[in-house]
Design a protein around this motif. Sequence first.
Motif, short mmCIF file in Angstrom:
data_model
loop_
_atom_site.label_atom_id
_atom_site.label_comp_id
_atom_site.label_asym_id
_atom_site.label_seq_id
_atom_site.Cartn_x
_atom_site.Cartn_y
_atom_site.Cartn_z
N VAL B 92 0.84 -1.19 0.00
CA VAL B 92 0.00 0.00 0.00
C VAL B 92 0.88 1.24 0.00
CG1 VAL B 92 -1.90 1.17 1.15
CG2 VAL B 92 -1.69 -1.30 1.36
N LEU B 94 0.44 4.95 0.73
CA LEU B 94 -0.54 5.84 1.35
C LEU B 94 -0.21 7.30 1.05
CD1 LEU B 94 -0.42 4.22 4.91
CD2 LEU B 94 -2.27 3.95 3.24
N MET B 98 -3.01 11.01 4.68
CA MET B 98 -4.12 10.10 5.03
C MET B 98 -4.12 9.83 6.53
SD MET B 98 -5.08 6.29 3.64
CE MET B 98 -5.96 6.79 2.15
N ALA B 100 -4.58 7.96 10.06
CA ALA B 100 -4.28 6.57 10.41
C ALA B 100 -5.53 5.70 10.32
CB ALA B 100 -3.70 6.51 11.82
N ALA B 103 -6.27 4.65 6.82
CA ALA B 103 -5.34 3.61 6.35
C ALA B 103 -5.78 2.24 6.88
CB ALA B 103 -3.92 3.94 6.80
N ARG B 104 -6.24 2.21 8.12
CA ARG B 104 -6.71 0.94 8.69
C ARG B 104 -7.93 0.42 7.96
NH1 ARG B 104 -6.40 3.57 14.60
NH2 ARG B 104 -4.13 3.61 14.77
N VAL B 107 -7.12 -1.86 5.17
CA VAL B 107 -6.83 -3.22 5.63
C VAL B 107 -8.13 -3.95 5.96
CG1 VAL B 107 -5.57 -4.57 7.33
CG2 VAL B 107 -4.60 -2.41 6.49
N ARG B 108 -9.04 -3.25 6.63
CA ARG B 108 -10.32 -3.88 6.99
C ARG B 108 -11.08 -4.32 5.74
NH1 ARG B 108 -11.31 -3.83 12.29
NH2 ARG B 108 -10.64 -2.07 13.56
N TRP B 111 -9.59 -7.54 4.75
CA TRP B 111 -9.96 -8.59 5.71
C TRP B 111 -11.40 -9.05 5.50
CZ3 TRP B 111 -7.54 -6.19 10.79
CH2 TRP B 111 -6.15 -6.43 10.78
N VAL B 126 4.16 -1.32 3.47
CA VAL B 126 3.44 -0.06 3.63
C VAL B 126 4.42 1.08 3.40
CG1 VAL B 126 2.07 1.38 5.17
CG2 VAL B 126 1.96 -1.10 5.39
#
Lengths: 316, 316
Positions: B92, B94, B98, B100, B103-104, B107-108, B111, B126
């Motif tokens: 990724v 970023l 951006m 934090a 950014a998470r 990922v979610r 997932w 990253v």
Amino acid sequence: MAAEKGELALIDWIRRNQTLRSSRVSIGLGDDLAGLRLDGQELLFGCDQVLDTVHFKLSECGARAAGRKALARNLSDVAAMAAEPLAALASVALPNDMPAEEARQIVRGMWDLAEQFNFPVIGGDVGSWGGALVINVSILARAAGVGPVLRSGAKPGDVIMVTGELGGAILGKHLSFVPLVKEARVLAEAVKVQAMIDVSDGLAVDLRHITAESGCGARIIAERIPISEAAKELARKCGDTALAHSLSDGEDYELLFTVAAADADRAAKVLRSAGTQASRIGEITEAKVVLVGKDGREQELPAGGYEHFTGPNRPG
Amino acid sequence: MAAEKGELALIDWIRRNQTLRSSRVSIGLGDDLAGLRLDGQELLFGCDQVLDTVHFKLSECGARAAGRKALARNLSDVAAMAAEPLAALASVALPNDMPAEEARQIVRGMWDLAEQFNFPVIGGDVGSWGGALVINVSILARAAGVGPVLRSGAKPGDVIMVTGELGGAILGKHLSFVPLVKEARVLAEAVKVQAMIDVSDGLAVDLRHITAESGCGARIIAERIPISEAAKELARKCGDTALAHSLSDGEDYELLFTVAAADADRAAKVLRSAGTQASRIGEITEAKVVLVGKDGREQELPAGGYEHFTGPNRPG
């Protein structure tokens, strides 16, 4: 993100929050490559991206050097585990206005290195956009008889060693380095390498990756750190000491590893026969990461080093 | 690059100019995933990137949808070979500004899909930069009993079939589609799928990928092409016909495949039982790719379709 210490904070968050477990995963987040066990065979799988202005400056180094570096960084991860590369993939996001010949040079840069290390680039993805050049390489590797050497195996009493010389890679080595794949295999075939990492973020940060994953400390002797000419040159230009550059600069792609004290001489000898010097720079301890200065005084080793997100020493 | 028809021209150049061969490579460039043979086992390995403004608009869809799409595209390549996903990696890049939490969310989004398909995201890279968001996913898969189904196995007389409905994915499906991994495996377990591809570049272009790799032609019946409501809606708004959208729009991520005529009914039946309709839209011929219009007249199928580099229909 910067307030959260950048990329490492996101990776920490991922490690704490991921819930999906698989019995196939032999090496999870936190090492140079991930490991996957399949029918008794262990495969290593990793990826690394290079971004124009962060990891290279296209206008200065050219497309071929950028392509080469994208693959070289991945090969350095393979070296860090003493593994053998099997195949790579490349995704490239081309600037809309990049001439076709320049795009081909990116590919040629990868082929240069793939031929040298005798594995194929077997696929990928090409896209174009209004942004700057991005190259992502994914690599598949395997242990093939030795290793894989992890970051997590260091033990108190181990000798800490590093190949080559450190610091100032921004002056050129970050593009021209040859990944130490063969050297790592020669080393791991000759002695039990307890823990290993490639120096991409800088000695101070990468040593902490080993101590954190191994649950131990380290004691580094300043006078034993092999300081490069480039670090000295940067020190003359920028005011920092050459030692600071050797500790904090990234992208040397040397191998930082630990071996039992009884194996240190042999490790140095086999690396020398493979054409690479190795320096004994300290030892693994129970806790804390300290630097012993020239005056004999110990100080906690500055954790700060080259990190792309916040680091001052990025090539761009 | 545009003068050379963009990305496909670079890929063609790579195929003509690569010199490094490896006996391990079972599937080279030109299919949905590359194949590697290791100790009697065949591994499939691919990557696909998504770029802000080209494959999604971050400001409109949000980071979670972008992350999901990055993984979904790779899973669609796995589906196109009727393979089973084993593990993924994500790189990724970023934007520096951006937050934090955003950014998470990337990922979610990955997932969400990895959990649905029960495989882990085992590593990645990253970085942060001054550019826009780039997400590259690499995926490792295996045939696991069926396939892998290639693009190159179509034979004259085969029935050409496609799942779902085509066209207008830009109105939403390009983000929300569920990769047809399970459906492809159900299909390939029930009948011999001769050739298969996922419809990412548009029916006209992707059908030509099959005919080019298989060395054959195709005859498609316009009235049999399953045209989506979204294609009709776009046709009302933009003036093009709904048929043109169903032929040329990309990113439906449906499965386009061929089977022997005797297997077509069974193919449709098992897909229906898996919850997906499949339409018989034509047949494989010796040469030329033609479209039979509503008036019964044949015309060479326009090769133009959704290609990210030159296509007018990109989501951005």
